[in-house]
Scaffold this active site. Sequence first.
Site, mmCIF file in Angstrom:
data_model
loop_
_atom_site.group_PDB
_atom_site.id
_atom_site.type_symbol
_atom_site.label_atom_id
_atom_site.label_comp_id
_atom_site.label_asym_id
_atom_site.label_seq_id
_atom_site.Cartn_x
_atom_site.Cartn_y
_atom_site.Cartn_z
ATOM 1 N N ALA A 53 0.724 -0.904 0.420
ATOM 2 C CA ALA A 53 0.181 -0.225 -0.048
ATOM 3 C C ALA A 53 0.777 1.468 0.129
ATOM 4 C CB ALA A 53 -0.804 0.052 1.071
ATOM 5 N N TYR A 54 2.133 1.295 0.948
ATOM 6 C CA TYR A 54 3.425 2.371 0.914
ATOM 7 C C TYR A 54 3.618 2.347 -1.002
ATOM 8 C CZ TYR A 54 6.804 4.850 2.163
ATOM 9 O OH TYR A 54 7.889 6.139 2.053
#
Length: 271
Positions: free
Chosen positions: A175-176
């Site tokens: 997600a980062y």
Amino acid sequence: MDNTPTTDTSTPSAPTAAASGLLTDKVVFITGAGRGIGAAAARLFAREGARVLLAARTEAQLKAVTEEIRAAGGTADHVVCDLADAAGVRAAVDRAVDLYGRLDAAFNNAATNVPPGPLDQVQEADFDHLYAVNLKGPWLAMAAEVAAIRATAGTGAIVNNSSVGSLMGNPELPAYGAMKRAVNSLTESAAVTYGPEGIRVNAIAPGTTLTEMVRAWNESSPGIVERLNAHTPLRRAADPDEIAQAAAWLLSDRSSYVTGTVLRVDGGMRA
């Protein structure tokens, strides 16, 4: 005729940062400036002659860095700001104009992280938090910064802090990495949009950097920094100041023909 040598006892003035710095007389707004790369950038930009406004959520950290810069002879102030709040971001950027009369440049550095792990283990609340800070935050900041630069300095530069993890598959921080890859896209789109006005927009993509975030990751995943260094040709992690140096160059007039780029500052990791 008196040939007696005379001695000039006056002390020559030493060159100051404001007289010779990379960012002489520029007003720079910095997010995530209370620690890590943001704090290193605030110190460096001030040494290079900029007047800086530090923004973050933790006032104690901001105050400490601001006082350190002032003690070293620099010009700095701070404002508490939640990057996920549109009104707060606009108010923070406007504060730079109120204090210093204009805005020339901005370093959108603030970011957060969540526990590492595969995509199916990312919690929805964590994903939403990453989106709010790491993607929506830079978008809100850029919109406010462009408006302030247009209204005051006229031309300027913006640098967004991305990540080398945005340039490849990122199974440990999916997600980062996704949010940072979206920041790259925003950067490129903004460069095309605002280039005709003389506003340059670039990003940096740091590799492994010894920030509080990376140290926390190493504690939760022992040995991760060592493993990352093994895949880095320079065989070490960066100091935050090394990343700040790249941002300073991109914000300066010495990079006047550079826009729309995502500059890797990664020790060769993606070479």
